[in-house]
Design an enzyme around this catalytic site. Sequence first.
Site, short mmCIF file in Angstrom:
data_model
loop_
_atom_site.label_atom_id
_atom_site.label_comp_id
_atom_site.label_asym_id
_atom_site.label_seq_id
_atom_site.Cartn_x
_atom_site.Cartn_y
_atom_site.Cartn_z
N ARG A 126 0.82 -1.22 0.00
CA ARG A 126 0.00 0.00 0.00
C ARG A 126 0.86 1.27 0.00
NH1 ARG A 126 -3.04 2.79 4.47
NH2 ARG A 126 -4.97 3.62 3.60
N HIS A 141 0.41 4.58 -2.41
CA HIS A 141 0.18 5.91 -1.86
C HIS A 141 1.33 6.86 -2.16
CE1 HIS A 141 -3.35 5.15 1.09
NE2 HIS A 141 -3.44 4.37 0.03
N ASN A 186 -3.72 8.43 4.80
CA ASN A 186 -2.58 7.84 5.51
C ASN A 186 -2.66 7.90 7.04
OD1 ASN A 186 -1.23 7.20 3.10
ND2 ASN A 186 -0.33 9.25 2.96
N HIS A 233 -6.40 -5.75 -2.73
CA HIS A 233 -7.26 -5.91 -1.55
C HIS A 233 -7.56 -7.37 -1.25
CE1 HIS A 233 -8.89 -1.49 -1.51
NE2 HIS A 233 -7.61 -1.59 -1.23
#
Length: 329
Positions: free
Chosen positions: A64, A68, A96, A195
């Site tokens: 992740r 990001h 975040n 996911h």
Amino acid sequence: MANYLILLCLLLAMAPLCFSNKSEGGPLYPQFYDHSCPKLEQIVKSVVAKAVAKEPRMAASLLRLHFHDCFVKGCDGGVLLDSSGSIISEKRSNPNRNSARGFEVIDEIKAAVEKECPETVSCADILAITARDSTVLAGGPYWEVPLGRRDSLDASLSGSNYNIPAPNNTFQTILTKFKLKGLDIVDLVALSGSHTIGNARCTSFRQRLYNQTGNGKPDSTLNAAYAAQLRTRCPQSGGDQNLFVLDYQTPFKFDNSYYKNLLAYKGLLSSDEILVTQNKESLKLVKLYAENNELFFQHFAESMVKMGNIAPLTGSRGEIRKICRRINH
């Protein structure tokens, strides 16, 4: 003679373009550190393996971080910067805050790499390799990671707040955010497959369990029995930080069960379930991946390489940070 002068003028006119391209650096390629830091991938793999063995959830967290990072100003390690001086950390952003994690693992990798080959490998490249290794450790596909990124000299809190797709965004909003980064609908559906591992907080999907009109009924695109199960630990108020697995079938295994869940209306986040409820093309892709794990792996690997190529700093731009949490000076 006239032809020679014309040719000479053309070459001189093109010279600045050649030099400018060179100064900005060439394309990324997997062998970038083969001579300057040959043990790089071995070091990264070792630290990531140790971290994931200690806490399986860490694989998803590290994967992740790369997402990001890339979705803000490109894959430049900006997400790793702490607030300092004029820099306001992206760690404070809505996507975040209280959820981005794994920074200590990146610190450990960077320290080991600096010891082996000082001031050579960027934090941005470490994030890219770490994302691949985390995927593989969870049972997902392997891909060659193109390298040669450099690190940013600043962060963008606003970019982190507005560019990263949110759990409650509409399908069109999410697709637009992908397209702005040069990614398409195949990338959107394939990368959403990350996911298949990891967790989400109650606050990220509560609106699906309790209708905003106040009647308390769950979202009609959420399986009723699954919703009832989720409500036991995600109350209408409180419990914001309670964690839930994104893939209830195989929460720590990287596979295509995520897509099977979506077809059964058991996608945890709204941004997951809308892949089957708001767009025919994305629904078709979800069905393909649910039926064909190999195809999902292939597309995921291709999309990760594509995402990792979003606006990298190369050549003389940016720097190679000695410590990932702060710029060198």
